[in-house]
Design a protein around this motif. Structure first.
Motif, PDB file in Angstrom:
ATOM      1  N   GLU A 139       0.832  -1.208   0.000  1.00 25.59           N
ATOM      2  CA  GLU A 139       0.000   0.000   0.000  1.00 25.59           C
ATOM      3  C   GLU A 139       0.864   1.254   0.000  1.00 25.59           C
ATOM      4  O   GLU A 139       0.589   2.218  -0.721  1.00 25.59           O
ATOM      5  CB  GLU A 139      -0.925   0.027   1.229  1.00 25.59           C
ATOM      6  CG  GLU A 139      -1.877   1.215   1.169  1.00 25.59           C
ATOM      7  CD  GLU A 139      -2.527   1.546   2.509  1.00 25.59           C
ATOM      8  OE1 GLU A 139      -3.214   0.685   3.064  1.00 25.59           O
ATOM      9  OE2 GLU A 139      -2.349   2.678   2.979  1.00 25.59           O
ATOM     10  N   SER A 140       1.924   1.240   0.790  1.00 23.69           N
ATOM     11  CA  SER A 140       2.821   2.395   0.829  1.00 23.69           C
ATOM     12  C   SER A 140       3.427   2.640  -0.556  1.00 23.69           C
ATOM     13  O   SER A 140       3.537   3.784  -1.000  1.00 23.69           O
ATOM     14  CB  SER A 140       3.947   2.149   1.829  1.00 23.69           C
ATOM     15  OG  SER A 140       3.428   2.134   3.131  1.00 23.69           O
ATOM     16  N   TYR A 190       0.761   4.233  -2.873  1.00 25.91           N
ATOM     17  CA  TYR A 190       0.498   5.653  -2.615  1.00 25.91           C
ATOM     18  C   TYR A 190       1.640   6.524  -3.140  1.00 25.91           C
ATOM     19  O   TYR A 190       1.418   7.593  -3.692  1.00 25.91           O
ATOM     20  CB  TYR A 190       0.276   5.909  -1.123  1.00 25.91           C
ATOM     21  CG  TYR A 190      -1.175   5.743  -0.726  1.00 25.91           C
ATOM     22  CD1 TYR A 190      -2.103   6.738  -1.014  1.00 25.91           C
ATOM     23  CD2 TYR A 190      -1.623   4.601  -0.084  1.00 25.91           C
ATOM     24  CE1 TYR A 190      -3.432   6.590  -0.664  1.00 25.91           C
ATOM     25  CE2 TYR A 190      -2.958   4.441   0.269  1.00 25.91           C
ATOM     26  CZ  TYR A 190      -3.855   5.440  -0.027  1.00 25.91           C
ATOM     27  OH  TYR A 190      -5.169   5.298   0.310  1.00 25.91           O
ATOM     28  N   MET A 191       2.877   6.038  -2.955  1.00 25.28           N
ATOM     29  CA  MET A 191       4.006   6.829  -3.445  1.00 25.28           C
ATOM     30  C   MET A 191       4.016   6.861  -4.976  1.00 25.28           C
ATOM     31  O   MET A 191       4.343   7.879  -5.583  1.00 25.28           O
ATOM     32  CB  MET A 191       5.316   6.238  -2.925  1.00 25.28           C
ATOM     33  CG  MET A 191       5.420   6.365  -1.419  1.00 25.28           C
ATOM     34  SD  MET A 191       6.988   7.062  -0.922  1.00 25.28           S
ATOM     35  CE  MET A 191       6.641   7.526   0.756  1.00 25.28           C
ATOM     36  N   ARG A 213      13.462   4.840  -0.389  1.00 21.91           N
ATOM     37  CA  ARG A 213      12.893   5.695   0.644  1.00 21.91           C
ATOM     38  C   ARG A 213      12.096   4.868   1.663  1.00 21.91           C
ATOM     39  O   ARG A 213      12.235   5.044   2.870  1.00 21.91           O
ATOM     40  CB  ARG A 213      11.964   6.709  -0.020  1.00 21.91           C
ATOM     41  CG  ARG A 213      11.937   8.031   0.709  1.00 21.91           C
ATOM     42  CD  ARG A 213      11.250   9.073  -0.121  1.00 21.91           C
ATOM     43  NE  ARG A 213      10.293   9.779   0.706  1.00 21.91           N
ATOM     44  CZ  ARG A 213       9.272  10.464   0.226  1.00 21.91           C
ATOM     45  NH1 ARG A 213       9.072  10.525  -1.078  1.00 21.91           N
ATOM     46  NH2 ARG A 213       8.454  11.085   1.035  1.00 21.91           N
ATOM     47  N   MET A 222      -1.603  11.760   5.314  1.00 19.64           N
ATOM     48  CA  MET A 222      -0.776  11.747   4.107  1.00 19.64           C
ATOM     49  C   MET A 222       0.507  12.540   4.324  1.00 19.64           C
ATOM     50  O   MET A 222       1.568  12.166   3.818  1.00 19.64           O
ATOM     51  CB  MET A 222      -1.567  12.285   2.909  1.00 19.64           C
ATOM     52  CG  MET A 222      -2.645  11.345   2.392  1.00 19.64           C
ATOM     53  SD  MET A 222      -2.096   9.630   2.147  1.00 19.64           S
ATOM     54  CE  MET A 222      -1.153   9.786   0.625  1.00 19.64           C
ATOM     55  N   PHE A 258       2.773  10.409   6.325  1.00 15.29           N
ATOM     56  CA  PHE A 258       3.243   9.292   5.497  1.00 15.29           C
ATOM     57  C   PHE A 258       4.332   9.769   4.530  1.00 15.29           C
ATOM     58  O   PHE A 258       5.376   9.151   4.381  1.00 15.29           O
ATOM     59  CB  PHE A 258       2.065   8.682   4.729  1.00 15.29           C
ATOM     60  CG  PHE A 258       2.473   7.820   3.566  1.00 15.29           C
ATOM     61  CD1 PHE A 258       3.230   6.669   3.770  1.00 15.29           C
ATOM     62  CD2 PHE A 258       2.092   8.150   2.272  1.00 15.29           C
ATOM     63  CE1 PHE A 258       3.604   5.865   2.693  1.00 15.29           C
ATOM     64  CE2 PHE A 258       2.462   7.352   1.196  1.00 15.29           C
ATOM     65  CZ  PHE A 258       3.216   6.210   1.406  1.00 15.29           C
ATOM     66  N   ARG A 259       4.054  10.904   3.893  1.00 19.93           N
ATOM     67  CA  ARG A 259       5.013  11.387   2.893  1.00 19.93           C
ATOM     68  C   ARG A 259       6.280  11.957   3.539  1.00 19.93           C
ATOM     69  O   ARG A 259       7.360  11.835   2.992  1.00 19.93           O
ATOM     70  CB  ARG A 259       4.365  12.468   2.029  1.00 19.93           C
ATOM     71  CG  ARG A 259       3.281  11.937   1.122  1.00 19.93           C
ATOM     72  CD  ARG A 259       2.845  13.001   0.099  1.00 19.93           C
ATOM     73  NE  ARG A 259       1.778  12.484  -0.749  1.00 19.93           N
ATOM     74  CZ  ARG A 259       0.524  12.954  -0.742  1.00 19.93           C
ATOM     75  NH1 ARG A 259       0.183  13.948   0.058  1.00 19.93           N
ATOM     76  NH2 ARG A 259      -0.381  12.424  -1.540  1.00 19.93           N
ATOM     77  N   ASN A 260       6.092  12.602   4.698  1.00 18.44           N
ATOM     78  CA  ASN A 260       7.243  13.200   5.385  1.00 18.44           C
ATOM     79  C   ASN A 260       7.295  12.723   6.829  1.00 18.44           C
ATOM     80  O   ASN A 260       7.035  13.485   7.763  1.00 18.44           O
ATOM     81  CB  ASN A 260       7.130  14.737   5.379  1.00 18.44           C
ATOM     82  CG  ASN A 260       6.797  15.265   3.997  1.00 18.44           C
ATOM     83  OD1 ASN A 260       7.585  15.132   3.077  1.00 18.44           O
ATOM     84  ND2 ASN A 260       5.602  15.829   3.846  1.00 18.44           N
ATOM     85  N   PRO A 261       7.595  11.455   7.026  1.00 15.80           N
ATOM     86  CA  PRO A 261       7.569  10.941   8.402  1.00 15.80           C
ATOM     87  C   PRO A 261       8.622  11.625   9.265  1.00 15.80           C
ATOM     88  O   PRO A 261       9.738  11.865   8.820  1.00 15.80           O
ATOM     89  CB  PRO A 261       7.857   9.453   8.238  1.00 15.80           C
ATOM     90  CG  PRO A 261       8.497   9.306   6.903  1.00 15.80           C
ATOM     91  CD  PRO A 261       7.981  10.423   6.060  1.00 15.80           C
ATOM     92  N   ALA A 299       0.467   3.083   4.563  1.00 15.38           N
ATOM     93  CA  ALA A 299       0.584   4.523   4.756  1.00 15.38           C
ATOM     94  C   ALA A 299       0.162   4.918   6.172  1.00 15.38           C
ATOM     95  O   ALA A 299       0.832   5.708   6.830  1.00 15.38           O
ATOM     96  CB  ALA A 299      -0.276   5.253   3.718  1.00 15.38           C
ATOM     97  N   SER A 300      -0.953   4.329   6.664  1.00 10.73           N
ATOM     98  CA  SER A 300      -1.427   4.740   7.984  1.00 10.73           C
ATOM     99  C   SER A 300      -0.551   4.194   9.099  1.00 10.73           C
ATOM    100  O   SER A 300      -0.479   4.783  10.172  1.00 10.73           O
ATOM    101  CB  SER A 300      -2.885   4.320   8.187  1.00 10.73           C
ATOM    102  OG  SER A 300      -3.026   2.947   7.975  1.00 10.73           O
ATOM    103  N   ILE A 360       2.759   3.959   8.891  1.00  6.80           N
ATOM    104  CA  ILE A 360       3.903   4.880   8.919  1.00  6.80           C
ATOM    105  C   ILE A 360       3.472   6.205   9.566  1.00  6.80           C
ATOM    106  O   ILE A 360       4.155   6.736  10.442  1.00  6.80           O
ATOM    107  CB  ILE A 360       4.443   5.100   7.489  1.00  6.80           C
ATOM    108  CG1 ILE A 360       5.094   3.799   6.993  1.00  6.80           C
ATOM    109  CG2 ILE A 360       5.449   6.256   7.455  1.00  6.80           C
ATOM    110  CD1 ILE A 360       5.507   3.802   5.533  1.00  6.80           C
TER     111      ILE A 360
END
Lengths: 386, 284
Positions: free
Chosen positions: A305-306, A309-310, A375, B9, B12-15, B62-63, B65
């Motif tokens: 899933e990660s 999304y990326m 990443r 989000m 997730f994108r910038n943990p 995502a969630s 992270i």
């Protein structure tokens, strides 16, 4: 932002030719094909033309094609319709890697007094023919085995296994939803009794499918209440979509000579590029017997899933067999049946191409993925220490 | 796609606080590759006993992270006593909410924190302290963990427990056991409430609190019962101690609606809200 759609095993873009061919049937030609006046009468011949176009793609006789609402309906109609003809208690044989549209009806039948058998697959996703043989010896059966797998693209040896089923006196149905339009699917060359196909997997819209029923095969109709489709599928015909499916099949037939090779070349470019640029990555499924458009690849130590999304953030559409994307907590039943380790299942991504995929698309994906993978691996606690 | 908040989000994108700490004071690890998500959390304390540095590594969606990242931001600067009070709901709230099916990601954060604090205090490095009986064998979830999320999050269905802990989401064989745990916690809570009520008069509810509690009770306790029979209920108004409701679906015009109103709706509202409530049906 550039967008690259590599999720064509989920659904495909509607071909412009298909959309154009459908248009008049939303505007002027809205008659009921069963009517005794010109409004309807002029529509009927377009349905018959579509039937010929669909039949031509799989080398069937037009009378052997009935239109349905989708691939799932075709599968249900074939499996349940055949089981009902044979009797109150039949053996239903399928495989562990089928689409839910086949597993659902088979399990439904097993809950109602029929006996269901699920054939296993090996590590490459290939069917266990020895086990199939054993199940066939249990008595006459309705057998449903897919032509090609939606998740891995693995192609079953349909000629051999349909031959085994016919020799054992069974009825053979194949879910060819992923195969039609991506492989030669010739029903004169292999002894299949029934075959399902779906419009939206080959650039027609959602909401239209077809079922091939070989002449002489006895199947109880699934939808009752009308004489349409020669009493084999009741309900007023979905004319615009039937016309669209016909054109989509015609296009698939016209393109197949060069498209199969072109798609496979692009797919192989994607595969070797990813294997070269991302360490700890593996390809899932039998690479020697695979749809030309499908690549199922696992990135170890990170979760699907990660990744999706990326990828979506950079305009790339793909899908995954991870648990988090399935809507349930269980990861892909297909990859699990193949014995793919959990670690690899959770990090699996499926890329599926179409005839609209370009080399530039593939190169874009090849440029974007390695940084995403590193990443996410930088966040992961499992990555091997260098 | 899931409906993630912008906050999810973003994390997730910038943990925040990804990585490891050299010689950490406490390390907690939960989850596994097989489960589909895992979190390793470590912290360092300053001389005053406050968390001066915290880092995490997460394998997951995502969630997962985002929940880990949020957790590290929440506990930074806290003492361990303060950190121990952080619940999965705090994590979800910090992120502006999580989809129900993803609540287990916030629970994972809370468990990793507990494990890290335990590691600091006792030196134990068990990946997960398997206290009590394992209820869900597919995901290795114990009775203790299920009880805790049920209690702390006020869960009332097996499906919710699956969303919060994954328990029951595999083969599904443990669903009856989970239902029993939910029932046990419910009975215990009622007993505790009664006991508290007997000893000291409960604080008077404000009007808004009362309406909220009535709504909550209808949602959690009453509606599910009526839905079983194809019915439904709607709260119309509250005037003093009189609760006005309308019955819907199969309940509307049902012969036994009168009894449903008194024996189910009123009994439940009295049990959970206030003992002097009277229920009245509004007919439209």
């Amino acid at each position: 932002m550039k967008t690259v759609y590599l999720d064509n095993n989920a659904t495909t873009a509607i071909a412009p030719e298909v959309r154009e061919a459908m248009e008049p049937f939303f505007r002027d030609m809205w008659g009921n094909p069963s009517s005794m006046h010109t409004f309807g009468g002029q529509v009927r011949k377009h349905i018959e033309q579509a039937r010929q176009q669909v039949a031509a793609l799989i080398n069937a006789d037009p009378s052997e094609i009935i239109f349905t609402s989708c691939g799932t309906e075709s599968d249900n109609a074939a499996i349940r319709g055949a089981a009902e003809v044979i009797g109150p208690r039949v053996n239903v044989i399928t495989s562990r890697v089928e689409h839910p549209a086949v597993l659902g009806p088979c399990r439904y039948l097993s809950e109602r007094g029929h006996r269901a058998f699920e054939v296993g697959v090996d590590a490459a996703g290939q069917i266990d023919q020895v086990q199939l043989g054993e199940f066939l010896r249990e008595g006459s059966a309705v057998v449903s085995l897919m032509w090609a797998n939606n998740e891995t693209g693995v192609v079953f040896p349909i000629a051999e296994i349909s031959g085994m089923v016919k020799a054992a006196g069974g009825i053979f149905h194949t879910d060819a939803v992923q195969a039609v339009g991506k492989l030669i699917t010739d029903v004169r060359a292999v002894p299949v009794d029934m075959l399902s196909l779906s419009g939206h997997k080959l650039h027609a819209p959602k909401g239209i499918g077809a079922l091939y029923i070989r002449k002489g095969t006895r199947v109880k109709p699934f939808m009752l209440g009308g004489h349409q489709e020669d009493n084999r599928r009741a309900g007023t015909e979905n004319v615009p979509y039937i016309v669209g499916l016909g054109v989509a099949c015609e296009l698939a037939r016209a393109h197949r000579a060069d498209e199969f090779v072109r798609m496979a070349t692009l797919r192989d470019r994607l595969q070797s590029g990813l294997l070269a640029s991302c360490p700890d990555t593996r390809v899932n499924g039998d690479v020697h017997h695979r749809l030309p458009n499908t690549l199922n690849i696992s990135f170890e130590f990170i979760e699907g899933e990660s990744i999706l999304y990326m990828l979506s953030d950079v305009g790339i559409a793909a899908s995954s067999g991870s648990a988090c994307t399935s809507g349930s907590l269980e990861p892909s039943h297909v990859l699990r049946a193949m014995g793919v380790p959990f670690t690899a299942v959770h990090g699996s991504v499926r890329f599926s191409l179409s005839r609209y995929t370009t080399e530039a698309d593939v190169d874009y994906v090849l440029a974007k993925i390695p940084p995403i993978v590193s990443r996410l691996r930088a966040i992961s606690p499992f990555v091997r220490k260098q | 796609m899931w409906e993630y908040t912008d906050r999810v989000m973003d994390h997730f994108r910038n943990p925040r606080n990804v990585g490891m700490i050299d010689k950490p004071d406490g390390v907690g690890e939960v989850g596994s590759l097989a489960c589909g998500d895992a979190l390793k959390l470590m912290f360092k304390l300053d001389k005053g006993g406050r968390i001066v540095d915290v880092k995490f590594q997460t394998f997951g969606c995502a969630s997962a992270i985002a929940s880990s990242s949020a957790l590290t931001e929440i506990i930074k600067g806290m003492t361990l006593e303060e950190a121990q009070k952080v619940t999965n709901q705090d994590i979800a709230r910090y992120l502006g909410g999580l989809p129900e099916q993803k609540m287990h990601c916030s629970v994972m954060g809370q468990e990793a924190l507990d494990a890290a604090i335990e590691n600091y205090r006792t030196g134990k490095t068990d990946k997960k302290i398997l206290a009590g009986k394992v209820v869900c064998n597919c995901f290795g979830v114990t009775e203790e963990e299920i009880e805790r999320v049920v209690r702390e999050n006020g869960l009332s269905t097996v499906e919710q427990v699956t969303n919060y802990t994954k328990a029951g989401g595999g083969c599904g064989k443990c669903k009856d056991d989970i239902a029993q745990i939910i029932e046990r916690v419910r009975v215990e809570r009622l007993a505790a409430e009664r006991k508290a009520g007997g000893q000291a008069a409960p604080r008077r509810l404000t009007v808004i609190e009362k309406i909220r509690l009535i709504e909550q009770t209808i949602d959690r306790e009453i509606r599910p019962l009526l839905k079983n029979d194809g019915g439904d209920i709607e709260l119309i108004d509250v005037e003093g101690n009189c609760v006005k409701v309308a019955l819907r679906g199969m309940c509307a015009g049902c012969q036994v609606a009168k009894f449903t109103l008194k024996d189910v709706v009123e009994v439940k509202l009295r049990e959970f809200v206030a003992s002097d409530l009277v229920v009245e049906e509004v007919k439209e």
